[in-house]
Design a protein around this motif. Structure first.
Motif, PDB file in Angstrom:
ATOM      1  N   ALA A  12       8.098   6.112 -20.266  1.00 29.98           N
ATOM      2  CA  ALA A  12       7.354   5.790 -19.043  1.00 29.98           C
ATOM      3  C   ALA A  12       7.184   4.290 -18.932  1.00 29.98           C
ATOM      4  O   ALA A  12       6.777   3.619 -19.884  1.00 29.98           O
ATOM      5  CB  ALA A  12       5.998   6.481 -19.050  1.00 29.98           C
ATOM      6  N   GLY A  13       7.514   3.754 -17.756  1.00 33.65           N
ATOM      7  CA  GLY A  13       7.373   2.318 -17.538  1.00 33.65           C
ATOM      8  C   GLY A  13       6.111   2.011 -16.759  1.00 33.65           C
ATOM      9  O   GLY A  13       5.242   2.875 -16.616  1.00 33.65           O
ATOM     10  N   PRO A  14       6.005   0.794 -16.209  1.00 35.51           N
ATOM     11  CA  PRO A  14       4.834   0.443 -15.395  1.00 35.51           C
ATOM     12  C   PRO A  14       4.696   1.382 -14.205  1.00 35.51           C
ATOM     13  O   PRO A  14       5.694   1.863 -13.651  1.00 35.51           O
ATOM     14  CB  PRO A  14       5.141  -0.989 -14.944  1.00 35.51           C
ATOM     15  CG  PRO A  14       6.139  -1.504 -15.932  1.00 35.51           C
ATOM     16  CD  PRO A  14       6.949  -0.322 -16.339  1.00 35.51           C
ATOM     17  N   THR A  15       3.485   1.644 -13.792  1.00 39.49           N
ATOM     18  CA  THR A  15       3.250   2.542 -12.674  1.00 39.49           C
ATOM     19  C   THR A  15       3.707   1.916 -11.374  1.00 39.49           C
ATOM     20  O   THR A  15       3.781   0.685 -11.239  1.00 39.49           O
ATOM     21  CB  THR A  15       1.765   2.933 -12.615  1.00 39.49           C
ATOM     22  OG1 THR A  15       1.602   3.980 -11.659  1.00 39.49           O
ATOM     23  CG2 THR A  15       0.905   1.746 -12.224  1.00 39.49           C
ATOM     24  N   GLU A  16       4.010   2.751 -10.382  1.00 44.55           N
ATOM     25  CA  GLU A  16       4.576   2.252  -9.129  1.00 44.55           C
ATOM     26  C   GLU A  16       4.246   3.184  -7.985  1.00 44.55           C
ATOM     27  O   GLU A  16       3.975   4.375  -8.183  1.00 44.55           O
ATOM     28  CB  GLU A  16       6.102   2.114  -9.255  1.00 44.55           C
ATOM     29  CG  GLU A  16       6.793   3.438  -9.537  1.00 44.55           C
ATOM     30  CD  GLU A  16       8.156   3.331 -10.188  1.00 44.55           C
ATOM     31  OE1 GLU A  16       8.438   2.285 -10.826  1.00 44.55           O
ATOM     32  OE2 GLU A  16       8.930   4.289 -10.074  1.00 44.55           O
ATOM     33  N   VAL A  17       4.229   2.630  -6.778  1.00 42.99           N
ATOM     34  CA  VAL A  17       3.997   3.414  -5.574  1.00 42.99           C
ATOM     35  C   VAL A  17       4.846   2.862  -4.441  1.00 42.99           C
ATOM     36  O   VAL A  17       5.049   1.649  -4.324  1.00 42.99           O
ATOM     37  CB  VAL A  17       2.502   3.415  -5.167  1.00 42.99           C
ATOM     38  CG1 VAL A  17       2.045   2.038  -4.701  1.00 42.99           C
ATOM     39  CG2 VAL A  17       2.230   4.456  -4.079  1.00 42.99           C
TER      40      VAL A  17
ATOM     41  N   ASP B 107      -3.528   3.627   9.838  1.00 46.40           N
ATOM     42  CA  ASP B 107      -4.687   2.766   9.612  1.00 46.40           C
ATOM     43  C   ASP B 107      -4.369   1.789   8.480  1.00 46.40           C
ATOM     44  O   ASP B 107      -4.168   2.196   7.335  1.00 46.40           O
ATOM     45  CB  ASP B 107      -5.889   3.634   9.230  1.00 46.40           C
ATOM     46  CG  ASP B 107      -7.186   2.841   9.162  1.00 46.40           C
ATOM     47  OD1 ASP B 107      -7.131   1.620   8.972  1.00 46.40           O
ATOM     48  OD2 ASP B 107      -8.255   3.477   9.284  1.00 46.40           O
ATOM     49  N   PRO B 108      -4.305   0.487   8.751  1.00 46.26           N
ATOM     50  CA  PRO B 108      -3.953  -0.473   7.697  1.00 46.26           C
ATOM     51  C   PRO B 108      -4.957  -0.490   6.555  1.00 46.26           C
ATOM     52  O   PRO B 108      -4.604  -0.842   5.419  1.00 46.26           O
ATOM     53  CB  PRO B 108      -3.921  -1.814   8.443  1.00 46.26           C
ATOM     54  CG  PRO B 108      -4.692  -1.599   9.692  1.00 46.26           C
ATOM     55  CD  PRO B 108      -4.530  -0.169  10.047  1.00 46.26           C
ATOM     56  N   ALA B 109      -6.206  -0.089   6.824  1.00 45.00           N
ATOM     57  CA  ALA B 109      -7.202  -0.054   5.755  1.00 45.00           C
ATOM     58  C   ALA B 109      -6.824   0.983   4.703  1.00 45.00           C
ATOM     59  O   ALA B 109      -7.045   0.772   3.498  1.00 45.00           O
ATOM     60  CB  ALA B 109      -8.582   0.259   6.330  1.00 45.00           C
ATOM     61  N   PHE B 110      -6.243   2.123   5.149  1.00 43.86           N
ATOM     62  CA  PHE B 110      -5.803   3.152   4.202  1.00 43.86           C
ATOM     63  C   PHE B 110      -4.642   2.635   3.357  1.00 43.86           C
ATOM     64  O   PHE B 110      -4.602   2.828   2.143  1.00 43.86           O
ATOM     65  CB  PHE B 110      -5.372   4.421   4.936  1.00 43.86           C
ATOM     66  CG  PHE B 110      -6.509   5.219   5.520  1.00 43.86           C
ATOM     67  CD1 PHE B 110      -7.819   4.772   5.454  1.00 43.86           C
ATOM     68  CD2 PHE B 110      -6.260   6.427   6.164  1.00 43.86           C
ATOM     69  CE1 PHE B 110      -8.859   5.509   5.988  1.00 43.86           C
ATOM     70  CE2 PHE B 110      -7.300   7.169   6.707  1.00 43.86           C
ATOM     71  CZ  PHE B 110      -8.598   6.720   6.624  1.00 43.86           C
ATOM     72  N   VAL B 111      -3.662   2.007   4.005  1.00 42.63           N
ATOM     73  CA  VAL B 111      -2.502   1.491   3.284  1.00 42.63           C
ATOM     74  C   VAL B 111      -2.937   0.422   2.289  1.00 42.63           C
ATOM     75  O   VAL B 111      -2.466   0.380   1.138  1.00 42.63           O
ATOM     76  CB  VAL B 111      -1.454   0.935   4.262  1.00 42.63           C
ATOM     77  CG1 VAL B 111      -0.261   0.364   3.499  1.00 42.63           C
ATOM     78  CG2 VAL B 111      -0.990   2.017   5.228  1.00 42.63           C
ATOM     79  N   ALA B 112      -3.852  -0.451   2.712  1.00 45.35           N
ATOM     80  CA  ALA B 112      -4.350  -1.489   1.811  1.00 45.35           C
ATOM     81  C   ALA B 112      -5.038  -0.872   0.592  1.00 45.35           C
ATOM     82  O   ALA B 112      -4.846  -1.319  -0.551  1.00 45.35           O
ATOM     83  CB  ALA B 112      -5.315  -2.397   2.572  1.00 45.35           C
ATOM     84  N   ALA B 113      -5.853   0.159   0.835  1.00 46.29           N
ATOM     85  CA  ALA B 113      -6.562   0.803  -0.269  1.00 46.29           C
ATOM     86  C   ALA B 113      -5.584   1.443  -1.247  1.00 46.29           C
ATOM     87  O   ALA B 113      -5.757   1.357  -2.476  1.00 46.29           O
ATOM     88  CB  ALA B 113      -7.529   1.848   0.280  1.00 46.29           C
ATOM     89  N   ASP B 114      -4.550   2.089  -0.721  1.00 35.53           N
ATOM     90  CA  ASP B 114      -3.552   2.709  -1.596  1.00 35.53           C
ATOM     91  C   ASP B 114      -2.767   1.655  -2.370  1.00 35.53           C
ATOM     92  O   ASP B 114      -2.405   1.852  -3.536  1.00 35.53           O
ATOM     93  CB  ASP B 114      -2.588   3.570  -0.772  1.00 35.53           C
ATOM     94  CG  ASP B 114      -3.262   4.812  -0.192  1.00 35.53           C
ATOM     95  OD1 ASP B 114      -4.268   5.256  -0.766  1.00 35.53           O
ATOM     96  OD2 ASP B 114      -2.787   5.320   0.847  1.00 35.53           O
ATOM     97  N   THR B 115      -2.501   0.533  -1.715  1.00 38.18           N
ATOM     98  CA  THR B 115      -1.812  -0.565  -2.385  1.00 38.18           C
ATOM     99  C   THR B 115      -2.611  -1.071  -3.576  1.00 38.18           C
ATOM    100  O   THR B 115      -2.093  -1.241  -4.690  1.00 38.18           O
ATOM    101  CB  THR B 115      -1.576  -1.715  -1.394  1.00 38.18           C
ATOM    102  OG1 THR B 115      -0.699  -1.263  -0.342  1.00 38.18           O
ATOM    103  CG2 THR B 115      -0.952  -2.916  -2.075  1.00 38.18           C
ATOM    104  N   LEU B 116      -3.898  -1.300  -3.357  1.00 42.61           N
ATOM    105  CA  LEU B 116      -4.739  -1.847  -4.414  1.00 42.61           C
ATOM    106  C   LEU B 116      -5.023  -0.823  -5.513  1.00 42.61           C
ATOM    107  O   LEU B 116      -5.189  -1.200  -6.679  1.00 42.61           O
ATOM    108  CB  LEU B 116      -6.056  -2.357  -3.812  1.00 42.61           C
ATOM    109  CG  LEU B 116      -5.897  -3.578  -2.908  1.00 42.61           C
ATOM    110  CD1 LEU B 116      -7.203  -3.897  -2.205  1.00 42.61           C
ATOM    111  CD2 LEU B 116      -5.411  -4.783  -3.725  1.00 42.61           C
ATOM    112  N   SER B 117      -5.098   0.460  -5.146  1.00 47.40           N
ATOM    113  CA  SER B 117      -5.359   1.466  -6.182  1.00 47.40           C
ATOM    114  C   SER B 117      -4.232   1.500  -7.197  1.00 47.40           C
ATOM    115  O   SER B 117      -4.426   1.879  -8.349  1.00 47.40           O
ATOM    116  CB  SER B 117      -5.540   2.848  -5.550  1.00 47.40           C
ATOM    117  OG  SER B 117      -4.302   3.386  -5.123  1.00 47.40           O
ATOM    118  N   GLN B 118      -3.033   1.089  -6.785  1.00 45.42           N
ATOM    119  CA  GLN B 118      -1.922   1.018  -7.725  1.00 45.42           C
ATOM    120  C   GLN B 118      -1.879  -0.333  -8.420  1.00 45.42           C
ATOM    121  O   GLN B 118      -1.634  -0.428  -9.624  1.00 45.42           O
ATOM    122  CB  GLN B 118      -0.610   1.267  -6.975  1.00 45.42           C
ATOM    123  CG  GLN B 118       0.511   1.804  -7.839  1.00 45.42           C
ATOM    124  CD  GLN B 118       0.211   3.206  -8.345  1.00 45.42           C
ATOM    125  OE1 GLN B 118      -0.551   3.945  -7.730  1.00 45.42           O
ATOM    126  NE2 GLN B 118       0.761   3.573  -9.482  1.00 45.42           N
TER     127      GLN B 118
END
Length: 417
Positions: A16-21, A30-41
């Motif tokens: 297993a390597g570094p996590t990715e999304v 909604d850009p707020a959702f995409v931003a939140a998903d980006t940061l959660s990774q």
């Protein structure tokens, strides 16, 4: 840690390597959702990888810069709220936003990336998900953040990374199931595959492998095709396995849970010369009906398969007495299902079988096998009567399915049966 453990010889799922999304979105997301998903990774570590693919269709092309700006603004605002902001900021330094003109292009990029996690927040998200070829786990729609998969939604979150999703699936309960493969070849199957197998084996200088095939091919040339039939019939009421060999030696192995019924089925095998194996697990706690009916259907289907194209068969069969009882059985492997039954009983049961089920057994069998069957019997002892019926049917069946003097002759002036 996983890599250290696996280096010591412990068998695990995969390196297993570094996590990715990867996130597929469009200008309505909604850009707020995409931003939140980006940061959660990104908060996992400096080497976490984030790819955002924005679908901007032609009519919305003017919105492209505006949307990506809004997305980056949302990321910046939310980043300031994270305790692990310094770590996330390092991961964001190599994150990418890619703008494409259509959903097909977005899927092409995602499949090439083969992400560990794929979030789809775009119109027709369910349809897009159906097109995905390579991903560890897919999160569909605006209300499915990847965090659900980490902690609560039920999917295992040991997933392939670094493009390994092109060849591996994530760990699941299925990963811990020990699988056994089974195969069986018919004479025709061996004849078709055997020469190729022998050629490949000899090319590898494995003559023993080739000989194991070639000896059987030689035996096939000196023997007629096997006349066997195998049926597995599974319903909510019964699970039945039937095997017949028309050229057997009259061996019977019948286990239905009904002693007298098994005894009658053994009569069919013994007196027809046909090998018959029946294993039935039926709902006898309800009654005997389903077990007897479904067994008859499975035997009839197995006989129909075993007799094949019917070339060379005698087609007709007759017979037989038992002590004071006499059964008259006329059988025609006609391809037309029909039953005439003239057997009367005063008893409600013989052994553990309701007498009303004997007619039903032969009716179901003749339907499945496509036989014309006429049965009449009489006598003082009703056990003897029904046993004479089964023996008579067995003798008729054995004769009708036997090969006559002309193995290529079809016993019909119509040219088909």
């Amino acid at each position: 840690a996983k890599q250290l453990v696996s280096a010591g010889g412990v068998a695990i799922d995969m390196p297993a390597g570094p996590t990715e999304v990867a996130i597929i979105c469009d200008t309505d997301t909604d850009p707020a959702f995409v931003a939140a998903d980006t940061l959660s990774q990104a908060e996992h570590g400096p080497d976490s990888d984030v790819l955002v693919v924005v679908i901007v269709e032609a009519e919305n092309a003017t919105h492209s810069p505006r949307y990506t700006d809004r997305l980056q603004t949302a990321v910046g605002e939310q980043l300031g709220e994270l305790p692990r902001a310094d770590i996330a900021r390092q991961a964001l330094a190599h994150a990418r936003i890619v703008v494409v003109a259509d959903a097909e292009s977005a899927l092409e990029i995602s499949d090439a990336y083969a992400p560990e996690h794929l979030i789809i927040q775009a119109r027709r998200a369910e349809w897009l998900a159906e097109q995905v070829q390579h991903a560890g786990s897919v999160f569909i729609g605006p209300w499915t953040p990847e965090s659900l998969g980490d902690y609560a939604s039920g999917t295992n979150h040991t997933l392939p990374t670094a493009g390994a999703a092109r060849a591996y699936a994530g760990v699941s309960l299925d990963s811990f199931v020990r699988k056994i493969t089974f195969q069986t070849a018919t004479p025709d199957g061996l004849a078709a595959l055997g020469p190729h197998v022998a050629t490949m084996a000899r090319a590898e200088k494995l003559d023993g492998h080739a000989a194991a095939v070639e000896r059987r091919l030689a035996a096939l040339e000196n023997a007629g095709a096997a006349r066997t039939g195998f049926v597995r019939r599974t319903t909510n009421e019964t699970d039945i396995v039937v095997h017949v060999d028309l050229d057997g030696s009259g061996r019977g192995d019948c286990r239905t849970g009904l002693g007298f019924f098994d005894h009658m089925l053994d009569q069919i095998a013994r007196h027809s010369g046909i090998d018959l194996s029946v294993i039935c697990d039926g709902d006898l706690e309800v009654d005997e009906h389903h077990t007897i009916e479904d067994t008859a259907l499975a035997i009839g289907e197995a006989l129909r398969r075993a007799v094949g194209d019917k070339k060379g068969i005698e087609r007709y069969g007759f017979t037989a007495p038992m002590d004071e009882a006499q059964a008259r059985v006329a059988l025609d492997l006609s391809g037309r299902a029909w039953l005439e039954w003239d057997v009367e009983f005063d008893r409600e049961h013989i052994g553990d079988v309701p007498t009303e089920m004997f007619r039903h057994f032969f009716h179901s069998l003749s339907d499945a096998a496509a036989y014309t069957l006429h049965v009449s019997a009489d006598g003082e002892n009703e056990h003897h009567v029904i046993e004479a019926v089964f023996k008579g049917f067995a003798r008729a069946l054995g004769h009708a399915t036997s090969i006559g003097s002309d193995a290529d002759r079809l016993p019909s002036t119509k040219g088909s049966l």
